[in-house]
Design an enzyme around this catalytic site. Sequence first.
Site, PDB file in Angstrom:
ATOM      1  N   GLY A  12      16.173   2.367 -27.419  1.00 53.65           N
ATOM      2  CA  GLY A  12      16.620   1.049 -26.957  1.00 53.65           C
ATOM      3  C   GLY A  12      18.135   1.154 -26.817  1.00 53.65           C
TER       4      GLY A  12
ATOM      5  N   GLY B 105      20.120  -1.260 -25.434  1.00 51.35           N
ATOM      6  CA  GLY B 105      20.627  -2.588 -25.078  1.00 51.35           C
ATOM      7  C   GLY B 105      21.857  -2.925 -25.913  1.00 51.35           C
ATOM      8  N   ASN B 106      21.944  -4.204 -26.289  1.00 51.66           N
ATOM      9  CA  ASN B 106      23.142  -4.654 -27.018  1.00 51.66           C
ATOM     10  C   ASN B 106      23.283  -3.984 -28.377  1.00 51.66           C
ATOM     11  OD1 ASN B 106      24.177  -6.360 -25.077  1.00 51.66           O
ATOM     12  ND2 ASN B 106      22.964  -8.111 -25.757  1.00 51.66           N
TER      13      ASN B 106
ATOM     14  N   GLY C  16      21.580  -1.279 -29.504  1.00 54.50           N
ATOM     15  CA  GLY C  16      21.571   0.177 -29.334  1.00 54.50           C
ATOM     16  C   GLY C  16      22.950   0.701 -28.942  1.00 54.50           C
TER      17      GLY C  16
ATOM     18  N   ASN D  62       6.628  -7.272 -27.724  1.00 55.10           N
ATOM     19  CA  ASN D  62       7.212  -6.179 -28.493  1.00 55.10           C
ATOM     20  C   ASN D  62       6.168  -5.276 -29.153  1.00 55.10           C
ATOM     21  OD1 ASN D  62       9.670  -6.897 -27.590  1.00 55.10           O
ATOM     22  ND2 ASN D  62      10.436  -7.760 -29.507  1.00 55.10           N
TER      23      ASN D  62
ATOM     24  N   THR E 182      13.645  -3.960 -34.187  1.00 51.72           N
ATOM     25  CA  THR E 182      12.985  -4.875 -33.248  1.00 51.72           C
ATOM     26  C   THR E 182      12.239  -5.995 -33.975  1.00 51.72           C
ATOM     27  OG1 THR E 182      12.691  -3.024 -31.724  1.00 51.72           O
ATOM     28  CG2 THR E 182      11.320  -4.956 -31.325  1.00 51.72           C
ATOM     29  N   ASN E 183      12.356  -7.197 -33.436  1.00 53.12           N
ATOM     30  CA  ASN E 183      11.656  -8.367 -33.983  1.00 53.12           C
ATOM     31  C   ASN E 183      10.299  -8.589 -33.332  1.00 53.12           C
ATOM     32  OD1 ASN E 183      13.220  -9.563 -36.003  1.00 53.12           O
ATOM     33  ND2 ASN E 183      14.663 -10.397 -34.501  1.00 53.12           N
TER      34      ASN E 183
ATOM     35  N   ARG F 238      25.324 -12.264 -43.866  1.00 51.99           N
ATOM     36  CA  ARG F 238      25.574 -13.642 -43.408  1.00 51.99           C
ATOM     37  C   ARG F 238      25.815 -14.554 -44.608  1.00 51.99           C
ATOM     38  NH1 ARG F 238      20.908 -13.228 -38.676  1.00 51.99           N
ATOM     39  NH2 ARG F 238      22.380 -12.724 -37.006  1.00 51.99           N
TER      40      ARG F 238
ATOM     41  N   HIS G  99      11.921 -11.417 -42.560  1.00 53.22           N
ATOM     42  CA  HIS G  99      13.043 -11.732 -41.672  1.00 53.22           C
ATOM     43  C   HIS G  99      12.664 -12.913 -40.781  1.00 53.22           C
ATOM     44  CE1 HIS G  99      16.754 -11.067 -39.620  1.00 53.22           C
ATOM     45  NE2 HIS G  99      16.215 -10.702 -38.485  1.00 53.22           N
TER      46      HIS G  99
HETATM   47  O1  TXD Z   1      18.139  -7.790 -37.999  1.00 53.75           O
HETATM   48  C1  TXD Z   1      17.321  -7.586 -37.148  1.00 53.75           C
HETATM   49  N1  TXD Z   1      16.220  -6.907 -37.418  1.00 53.75           N
HETATM   50  C2  TXD Z   1      17.568  -8.106 -35.791  1.00 53.75           C
HETATM   51  C3  TXD Z   1      16.619  -7.786 -34.771  1.00 53.75           C
HETATM   52  C4  TXD Z   1      18.711  -8.882 -35.486  1.00 53.75           C
HETATM   53  C5  TXD Z   1      18.965  -9.268 -34.196  1.00 53.75           C
HETATM   54  C6  TXD Z   1      18.083  -8.940 -33.085  1.00 53.75           C
HETATM   55  N2  TXD Z   1      16.928  -8.210 -33.462  1.00 53.75           N
HETATM   56  C7  TXD Z   1      15.979  -7.731 -32.480  1.00 53.75           C
HETATM   57  O2  TXD Z   1      16.387  -6.446 -32.014  1.00 53.75           O
HETATM   58  C8  TXD Z   1      15.836  -8.533 -31.224  1.00 53.75           C
HETATM   59  O3  TXD Z   1      15.033  -9.659 -31.444  1.00 53.75           O
HETATM   60  C9  TXD Z   1      15.172  -7.522 -30.300  1.00 53.75           C
HETATM   61  O4  TXD Z   1      13.774  -7.472 -30.551  1.00 53.75           O
HETATM   62  C10 TXD Z   1      15.800  -6.197 -30.726  1.00 53.75           C
HETATM   63  C11 TXD Z   1      16.834  -5.649 -29.761  1.00 53.75           C
HETATM   64  O5  TXD Z   1      17.879  -6.547 -29.605  1.00 53.75           O
HETATM   65  P1  TXD Z   1      19.036  -6.292 -28.500  1.00 53.75           P
HETATM   66  O6  TXD Z   1      19.992  -7.425 -28.617  1.00 53.75           O
HETATM   67  O7  TXD Z   1      19.542  -4.916 -28.561  1.00 53.75           O
HETATM   68  O8  TXD Z   1      18.170  -6.486 -27.166  1.00 53.75           O
HETATM   69  P2  TXD Z   1      18.472  -5.942 -25.685  1.00 53.75           P
HETATM   70  O9  TXD Z   1      19.939  -5.927 -25.420  1.00 53.75           O
HETATM   71  O10 TXD Z   1      17.585  -6.718 -24.778  1.00 53.75           O
HETATM   72  O11 TXD Z   1      17.999  -4.410 -25.739  1.00 53.75           O
HETATM   73  C12 TXD Z   1      16.666  -4.052 -25.854  1.00 53.75           C
HETATM   74  C13 TXD Z   1      16.493  -2.781 -25.031  1.00 53.75           C
HETATM   75  C14 TXD Z   1      16.714  -2.983 -23.534  1.00 53.75           C
HETATM   76  O12 TXD Z   1      17.744  -2.131 -23.070  1.00 53.75           O
HETATM   77  C15 TXD Z   1      15.376  -2.612 -22.920  1.00 53.75           C
HETATM   78  O13 TXD Z   1      15.481  -1.960 -21.653  1.00 53.75           O
HETATM   79  C16 TXD Z   1      14.821  -1.680 -23.965  1.00 53.75           C
HETATM   80  O14 TXD Z   1      15.164  -2.296 -25.203  1.00 53.75           O
HETATM   81  N3  TXD Z   1      13.387  -1.455 -23.862  1.00 53.75           N
HETATM   82  C17 TXD Z   1      12.822  -0.263 -24.185  1.00 53.75           C
HETATM   83  N4  TXD Z   1      13.366   0.850 -24.642  1.00 53.75           N
HETATM   84  C18 TXD Z   1      12.544   1.884 -24.855  1.00 53.75           C
HETATM   85  N5  TXD Z   1      11.210   1.840 -24.639  1.00 53.75           N
HETATM   86  C19 TXD Z   1      10.626   0.712 -24.186  1.00 53.75           C
HETATM   87  N6  TXD Z   1       9.294   0.676 -23.976  1.00 53.75           N
HETATM   88  C20 TXD Z   1      11.449  -0.400 -23.930  1.00 53.75           C
HETATM   89  N7  TXD Z   1      11.215  -1.656 -23.466  1.00 53.75           N
HETATM   90  C21 TXD Z   1      12.414  -2.284 -23.442  1.00 53.75           C
END
Ligand code: TXD
Length: 312
Positions: free
Chosen positions: A10, A12-13, A15, A96, A120-121, A152, A176
């Site tokens: 992942g 995204g933000n 990662g 998810n 991931t949530n 927090r 969580h």
């Molecule tokens: O403390 C905690 N556990 C958390 C969890 C605190 C805050 C947010 N938390 C959760 O982390 C949030 O609810 C999300 O389920 C995850 C990821 O959060 P993020 O802010 O990084 O989300 P993004 O920016 O949308 O990034 C998710 C990335 C994005 O680039 C997608 O293209 C990718 O996941 N993605 C995948 N990567 C690999 N494989 C697959 N199948 C896939 N599908 C989507």
Amino acid sequence: MKRRKIALIGAGNIGGTMAHLCALKKLGDVVLFDVVDGLPQGKALDLLESAPIEGFDVQITGTNKYEDIAGADLCIVTAGIARKPGMSRDDLLGTNCKIMKQVAEGIKKNAPDSLVIVITNPLDAMVTLTKRITGFPKNRVVGQSGILDSSRYCTFLAQELKVSVASVSALVLGGHGDDMVPLRSSSRVSGVPLEKLISPKRLDEIEERVRQAGGEIVSLLKTGSAYYSPASAAVRMAEAYLLDTKEILPCAAYLEGEYGVKGVYFGVPVVIGGNGVEKVIQLELSDQEKKCFNESLSHVNELIQAMDKLLA
Ligand code: TXD
């Protein structure tokens, strides 16, 4: 000695932020994986080009192929969708679950000896699913939630008392979700119990803000959820593992009788070291905390049941 390999599933933000932190802290070579073509490659290249300025020598690469995570010592999973305003963490379950199945299979096949930290949530369900699919032992699959929730709590307490965050040591356990359990009885400010410094009514208000803190950020950002602090929390776990510090950190760990809980991932203090989750630390809870702990546990059990239905 070979450099350690860290796979971030992942890009995204969270990662991307973790990749930055891992590089700044020189924890090891980083592989950013994502399904979106170009995203992990672009972030990796951008970060790599900051190396001469920041003075780190670790490699950062981006990929869409699981083969590139081969031999990783550590996988940190953020793949999935994040919350938007009005959504609960549980609303992410359906989407998810499907993503986590693929991810866990990719890790099992390509990084079979790694420690997996799930972010991931909905966290408690996603970490459970990861353990089931990888079949890894309980010391090698762990969830990040408690470090963030505790951070927090510490932040709000430090603001309330107008003292340094370094003087505050506060703990949040449980699932969580919005019924997480701030542990007032085990929290201290420079060794002084919280209740001696803040009134019970005000502590109730602060703890309610802690429970809703994720949602507070979602409603401000509008397009996603918190990422700087979750990334810091997971990288703290990564450091404890890669540097074998044996730090005690609140994490979602698989319980087999500790706290009277069996066969469930739940937020408790654990020792993290070179063998992953090395030990669960048992704390005394007050009667009120026990009640909240059990409520949070029933919520996690319901979430797992909902996941089992979806997967059936
Ligand atoms: O403390 C905690 N556990 C958390 C969890 C605190 C805050 C947010 N938390 C959760 O982390 C949030 O609810 C999300 O389920 C995850 C990821 O959060 P993020 O802010 O990084 O989300 P993004 O920016 O949308 O990034 C998710 C990335 C994005 O680039 C997608 O293209 C990718 O996941 N993605 C995948 N990567 C690999 N494989 C697959 N199948 C896939 N599908 C989507």
